[in-house]
Structure formats: C-alpha cells, structure tokens
Motif scaffolding. Structure first.
Motif, PDB file in Angstrom:
ATOM      1  N   ASP A 115       0.853  -1.186   0.000  1.00 57.40           N
ATOM      2  CA  ASP A 115       0.000   0.000   0.000  1.00 57.40           C
ATOM      3  C   ASP A 115       0.894   1.243   0.000  1.00 57.40           C
ATOM      4  N   ALA A 116       0.307   2.359  -0.354  1.00 57.96           N
ATOM      5  CA  ALA A 116       1.043   3.630  -0.325  1.00 57.96           C
ATOM      6  C   ALA A 116       0.069   4.745  -0.016  1.00 57.96           C
ATOM      7  N   LYS A 117       0.515   5.733   0.755  1.00 51.41           N
ATOM      8  CA  LYS A 117      -0.393   6.851   1.082  1.00 51.41           C
ATOM      9  C   LYS A 117       0.416   8.087   1.484  1.00 51.41           C
ATOM     10  N   TRP A 118      -0.262   9.218   1.437  1.00 47.28           N
ATOM     11  CA  TRP A 118       0.318  10.460   1.935  1.00 47.28           C
ATOM     12  C   TRP A 118      -0.117  10.646   3.385  1.00 47.28           C
ATOM     13  N   VAL A 119       0.812  10.986   4.264  1.00 46.95           N
ATOM     14  CA  VAL A 119       0.417  11.322   5.638  1.00 46.95           C
ATOM     15  C   VAL A 119       0.868  12.746   5.941  1.00 46.95           C
ATOM     16  N   LYS A 120       0.101  13.404   6.775  1.00 49.77           N
ATOM     17  CA  LYS A 120       0.476  14.755   7.181  1.00 49.77           C
ATOM     18  C   LYS A 120       1.808  14.701   7.903  1.00 49.77           C
ATOM     19  N   PHE A 121       2.667  15.626   7.583  1.00 52.17           N
ATOM     20  CA  PHE A 121       3.984  15.635   8.216  1.00 52.17           C
ATOM     21  C   PHE A 121       3.867  15.724   9.734  1.00 52.17           C
ATOM     22  N   ASP A 122       2.907  16.483  10.202  1.00 55.15           N
ATOM     23  CA  ASP A 122       2.731  16.654  11.651  1.00 55.15           C
ATOM     24  C   ASP A 122       2.255  15.377  12.337  1.00 55.15           C
ATOM     25  N   ASN A 123       1.709  14.448  11.561  1.00 50.56           N
ATOM     26  CA  ASN A 123       1.215  13.186  12.139  1.00 50.56           C
ATOM     27  C   ASN A 123       2.106  12.002  11.791  1.00 50.56           C
ATOM     28  N   LEU A 124       3.339  12.259  11.438  1.00 50.88           N
ATOM     29  CA  LEU A 124       4.234  11.183  11.019  1.00 50.88           C
ATOM     30  C   LEU A 124       4.427  10.176  12.156  1.00 50.88           C
ATOM     31  N   PRO A 125       4.161   8.888  11.899  1.00 52.35           N
ATOM     32  CA  PRO A 125       4.336   7.898  12.966  1.00 52.35           C
ATOM     33  C   PRO A 125       5.818   7.569  13.174  1.00 52.35           C
ATOM     34  N   ILE A 126       6.100   6.752  14.175  1.00 51.01           N
ATOM     35  CA  ILE A 126       7.457   6.236  14.345  1.00 51.01           C
ATOM     36  C   ILE A 126       7.674   5.196  13.255  1.00 51.01           C
ATOM     37  N   LEU A 127       8.723   5.391  12.478  1.00 49.52           N
ATOM     38  CA  LEU A 127       8.978   4.521  11.325  1.00 49.52           C
ATOM     39  C   LEU A 127      10.077   3.517  11.665  1.00 49.52           C
ATOM     40  N   PRO A 128      10.097   2.372  10.969  1.00 58.61           N
ATOM     41  CA  PRO A 128      11.149   1.373  11.217  1.00 58.61           C
ATOM     42  C   PRO A 128      12.521   1.846  10.712  1.00 58.61           C
ATOM     43  N   PHE A 129      13.543   1.042  10.944  1.00 57.95           N
ATOM     44  CA  PHE A 129      14.931   1.382  10.591  1.00 57.95           C
ATOM     45  C   PHE A 129      15.276   2.737  11.212  1.00 57.95           C
ATOM     46  N   ASP A 130      16.063   3.539  10.484  1.00 54.51           N
ATOM     47  CA  ASP A 130      16.378   4.899  10.915  1.00 54.51           C
ATOM     48  C   ASP A 130      15.601   5.907  10.069  1.00 54.51           C
ATOM     49  N   HIS A 131      14.414   5.479   9.610  1.00 55.90           N
ATOM     50  CA  HIS A 131      13.683   6.321   8.655  1.00 55.90           C
ATOM     51  C   HIS A 131      13.286   7.683   9.215  1.00 55.90           C
TER      52      HIS A 131
END
Lengths: 229, 229
Positions: A115-131
């Motif tokens: 899947d792919a989507k746009w997320v609001k920068f202010d709502n960015l979740p904790i991402l895996p790796f060092d993303h």
C-alpha cells in the motif's frame, strides 16, 4: 515481486523522502512494507541498488516501483550507515528527497509494497529502521534549500496570493513568519509579478494575485542569493 | 600495512577532501597511493569502512591513518556511485570534507600511503577514480557553507584585517568580491569586534584589526542567517 537477489547489491539501499504540499499542508509519502523486515509496517519507499545501476537512476526506479510516482527529480540527502540500523546485517542506505504536488501523481504500490499513502507531516508515525532520522535530515536539506532559493513554483497554483506563498514557507520551516518581513524579503528577490487581479475566494478585503516571473526565477535557482557576495 | 580483508566492507569506501587555508591560499591535502589500483599516484586520502564501524568514525580513522591529521570534524559531502568509478569492481564511496589550517597539523603518511602533501587548489592535478568530481562537490558544499554561515574563526590569526577575511572568502568562492559590499554584509552580521588597534605589517595606511565575537559567532553557526525568515 522482489528483484532477483543476484542482481542487487545486498548491503547498499536507497530510501526516498517525498514531501508533498497540498491544501496548505506538508505531507510525506509512505508505503506499507510487503516483505521482511518489518512486513506490514508503514515506512519510507526504499529498495536495493542493482549491480549495474547508477545511484540516481536507482532512486527513481525504486520510487516508481514502490509508489507509482514517476519522472520526478530526486536529490541526494546523505548516506546513513549506523551499525544496527538494519536488523540482521549491515546495510548502508542513501537517502534521497523531493518536494512535489501530490495531486499530480496517482499512487500505485508495486514491488515489495502492499500500500502507499500520503500522511500529514505533523502526524508522522514512528517509522522502522532509521527512517525518522532520514526524514529529519531531508527536512533540514529542504529548509536550507528554501532559505537559499525561491521554491514553490511547482507547488502553488499559477496565480497565488502572498499569504499562500507564506503558508508554504511556514509549513516547510515549521514556524510562523512575520508577515511584513516575509513580504519585504520575498519581493526584494524580484521573482514575483504582481497581477492587476485580485483573489475573489477569500473573505474580507481581496488580496492581489501574483505570478512567478519564470526567467528571474530560473536565474535565481542557478545563482543562489543567500548572503550573496 | 592494509587492514585485514575480512574486517572491511569491500564495496563501500570513504574519501576525504581536506581543504587547507594557509598564507592566503586555498589548498587540498593529497596522498601518494601505496597500493593498487593507481599505486604511486596522488589522490584523495581514502580507504574502506570496517564492518563494525560507524561512517563518521571511519572517515576520521582513515584520514588519520593515511595522513596523520587527527581530531578534526569532518562533514559528509555525498555518496558517489558511478558504475565504473573504481576499475575492477563496483565500489561506492562516501565523500567527507573539512576546512583546516595546515600549519596546525603535521603530515605522517601511514597505511596504504607512501607520501602526503598540501597542493594549491589552483594547481590540483587530474586525480584517479572520480576524485576530481568529489573535490568539485565538496567545494560546492564549502561555498554553500560560507554563504550561509560565517567561517574563518579557526583559519585566521586571532586578530585580522577585513582585507584578510575578504581574501579567505574570495579564495573559497573563487571570485573577486566588491570591497564595499563585502564589508557592509560582513559587518551587518554583527560577529566582528573592531579593535582599537591597527595592523602595522602592511604598507600605506594601516588597517584596523578585528576579532571574532565568539558568542555571536556561535549563535550564528547554529541558526544560520541566510534569507533569514
């Protein structure tokens, strides 16, 4: 479907930070991982470089294969090589970034991506790796860029108000700007044409519309203007 | 003596572009290669990353081992991965750069290196691999840096004239600067203290000496000031 393992360089990957600007909001393009590690988690679009592939081409290909976003100009952020950034072996990744207008692209997740989507920068979740770290550094690059070069040409409608332009800068810089000061600085660059036309969509006193002066804008992009000695 | 082959990552290297500023000249630190490929040729100090080593630490170690220059802060330029940049296999290199004052360091070539020297930037020879391209990109980074942040603190004598400071900027930017304009801009930054003392070494009318105001300078380094919104 993944690329043939003997075609890729197993310890060098690419991760793409694609900033979007849409309806006055800064966004980031994420994909849902279709393979291990971190299957099912939202992360930056990424993948491995092919043995016979230039870095910039790899970035373009990977972005297109994982999200459907094609033909955009990606710039390198940096190499990220923290020892344990990848779970089971040493993988060094090269970050790339771009700023685009999401409405001009349709998302089509593909290779290794469910899947792919746009997320609001202010709502960015904790991402895996060092993303998250890669996003942070990419944002710094973007901020340095807007401090040095006028941007927004591709992100705003053809005619826009100075308030719209200020909002774009505020979202990228992550802070409120002083209206009078912003206008003084942006007009001093001499890249905007004031039109004899007003914005009729806003309430109250209508604001003048502006257009980028393409020629002046191109020149600025080439020479830079910050502390221009 | 080279590092044990099973300790290094064979397809990821580091190359260091060390700019020096000495006697009003911009210089670059080169080493004479002691191993293949290109044994005996002058090139950038470089080497391979160890499997258990962070990138920034690798850059420091490699610079120290090949030139004797230690304890300096290196910044990443970018990753360079052109397909045939390395003769017999695919090697991606990560460029690092720094600007130092050569007189503060003594050169001691070591691992894989038979000699080391400073060469004038204007006389830089054609280097092996893509080293000239790496230098070019590092110079652009340095130029962007001096446009965005005041530099020179570590490179000039404690007390200096505005002419000396202008020369430093001119050498880095590679062009003559307008004296009046330069002084106006640099003084506007409010990072210099004008001393009640004149330079007695020059002919003609003696020029006032200046000093960096450390506190103001540190603040500038942190916030950046270019097109400061």
């Amino acid at each position: 479907m993944s690329h043939n393992l003997d075609k890729i360089i197993e310890n060098i990957s690419i991760d793409c930070v694609i900033f979007g600007f849409e309806k006055n909001e800064l966004e980031i393009l994420l994909i849902k991982r279709g393979i291990d590690p971190f299957t099912g988690q939202w992360a930056l679009p990424g993948g491995f470089i092919l043995k016979e592939e230039e870095l910039d081409n790899a970035a373009k290909r990977i972005l297109e294969e994982t999200t459907g976003v094609e033909n955009i100009f990606l710039e390198q952020v940096a190499a990220f090589g923290e020892l344990h950034r990848y779970p089971d072996r040493r993988v060094i990744t090269i970050g790339y970034f771009a700023l685009i207008s999401p409405e001009n692209y349709s998302l089509q997740p593909g290779i290794d991506t469910s899947d792919a989507k746009w997320v609001k920068f202010d709502n960015l979740p904790i991402l895996p790796f060092d993303h998250n770290e890669i996003v942070k550094k990419a944002l710094k690059k973007l901020q340095a860029k807007v401090r040095n070069k006028p941007i927004g040409f591709e992100l705003l409608p053809e005619k826009f108000t100075l308030t719209q332009l200020q909002l774009l800068y505020e979202k990228i810089l992550g802070k409120k700007l002083d209206k009078r000061n912003f206008r003084k600085k942006i007009l001093k660059m001499e890249i905007l044409k004031k039109l004899d036309e007003k914005d009729k969509t806003t309430h109250g006193r209508a604001a003048y519309l502006y257009q980028f002066d393409c020629n002046a804008y191109q020149n600025f992009r080439e020479m830079g203007f910050a502390f221009d000695l």
